[in-house]
Design an enzyme around this catalytic site. Structure first.
Site, PDB file in Angstrom:
ATOM      1  N   HIS A 187     -53.958   8.341 -21.494  1.00  0.00           N
ATOM      2  CA  HIS A 187     -53.917   7.524 -22.684  1.00  0.00           C
ATOM      3  C   HIS A 187     -52.658   8.348 -23.477  1.00  0.00           C
ATOM      4  O   HIS A 187     -52.594   7.537 -24.623  1.00  0.00           O
ATOM      5  CB  HIS A 187     -55.079   8.517 -23.199  1.00  0.00           C
ATOM      6  N   ASP A 195     -56.679  -1.062 -16.787  1.00  0.00           N
ATOM      7  CA  ASP A 195     -57.214  -0.464 -17.912  1.00  0.00           C
ATOM      8  C   ASP A 195     -56.513  -0.759 -19.243  1.00  0.00           C
ATOM      9  O   ASP A 195     -55.542  -1.733 -19.563  1.00  0.00           O
ATOM     10  CB  ASP A 195     -56.644   1.105 -17.567  1.00  0.00           C
TER      11      ASP A 195
END
Length: 337
Positions: A182, A251
């Site tokens: 992230h 993702d």
């Protein structure tokens, strides 16, 4: 139809979103806490999305793992445990752990189906490694591939029992990442032999309906590109060596592991071999750019999407949430805190 999953800005569709989604025809949607107020509001939102597209089997997904990754939370929905609790029970009683994981996933599916959500980003098949980033941590199902696969299969089956489609993630394995994708790009330098451990659970569950790629560089396979952007990793490792032929999504494109304009990244992941690009933030400028940049979904990807969603609403409608939770809790009693 465009090969993309979009996020929404809030708990109801704006007029601009409604008009844009009707024109762009994305393959599906992903929901977050910003989209959720209470059961009535959430069901109304998912009903609106289905009506907009005229598809009862519309892909509407959420990250409802349990533990620290849980978008639908108390007091309106039950509190579900993280994956590590099933790993701990497996040490004591493997068959009970498998049964508990299945009952828990079935209970999750009951709550999702009631809300009109058709897909859950569960289970994680990432094999836990010592010293790796805590972004996986207690979300994982263990450090031994056979155990991870057994518990992962139970979760897929439990979700299906409730009429919800599961996603195996993060293929080909996020367990060795030393940083949080992230925030930055993980680079895994393990050799080919070591990486066989990472892909083993995915190979065992290669018949799963949907998979999600990892934004991770594996230098043994492709030293230049993360898996989500690598035709080599997707074609040679995921499709051939693992043997996964289900619907493959990236993702989230907004994660800091990837660099570049969001529309360009959407094009790149599809060109690399992902069936769908995942764009979570619900930013209209990015979504318009993606819709304008992506080609229409390919026939092969559309067939995979249709196959993945074919099991929606085939669950046991008579299943009692209370009974499923009671069964799970009784099984977990040996490792209850």
């Amino acid at each position: 139809m465009k090969p993309v999953i979009f996020g929404l800005s809030g708990p109801t569709l704006t007029d601009d979103e409604r008009a844009f989604f009707a024109e762009a025809q994305p393959a599906g949607y992903i929901l977050f806490k910003r989209n959720i107020v209470d059961p009535a509001q959430l069901r109304a939102l998912t009903d609106t999305l289905r009506a907009l597209h005229g598809r009862d089997d519309l892909l509407i997904m959420i990250d409802q793992e349990g533990g620290r990754v849980m978008r639908m939370q108390p007091p309106h929905w039950p509190d579900f445990p993280a994956g590590a609790v099933f790993d701990r029970l497996y040490d004591v009683a493997p068959s009970s752990a498998i049964a508990a994981a299945r009952a828990n996933a079935h209970a999750i599916a009951v709550t999702l189906a009631q809300a009109g959500i058709t897909v859950d980003a569960l289970p994680l098949l990432d094999v836990r490694q010592e010293g790796a980033s805590n972004i996986m941590g207690d979300r994982t199902l263990g450090a031994e591939p056979m155990r991870v696969a057994a518990l992962g299969r139970a979760m897929l089956e439990g979700l299906a029992d409730g009429g919800v489609v599961g996603i195996v993630k993060h293929i080909p394995g996020h367990g060795r990442a030393l940083v949080d994708s992230h925030l930055e790009l993980p680079v895994v330098t393990a050799d080919l032999a070591a990486l066989e451990t990472d892909i083993a659970p995915f190979r065992t569950l290669r018949d799963a309906p949907i998979g999600m790629t990892a934004h991770v560089v594996y230098t043994a396979w492709d030293a230049q590109r993360p898996a989500s952007l690598s035709p080599t990793v997707i074609g040679e490792i995921i499709r051939r060596r693992i043997g996964f032929d289900g619907l493959l999504m990236s993702d989230d494109l907004d994660m800091k592991a990837l660099n570049g304009a969001i529309p360009d990244l959407a094009v790149a992941v599809v060109a690399a071999g992902c069936d769908l690009a995942l764009n979570c933030f619900g930013k209209m400028d990015d979504m318009v750019g993606i819709a304008n940049s992506l080609p229409d979904i390919s026939d092969q990807s559309r067939a995979r999407l249709d196959r993945a969603m074919a099991s929606v609403s085939r669950g046991d409608e008579s299943a009692s949430l209370a009974e499923l939770l009671a069964t799970r809790d009784a099984l977990l009693e040996p490792v209850a805190a």
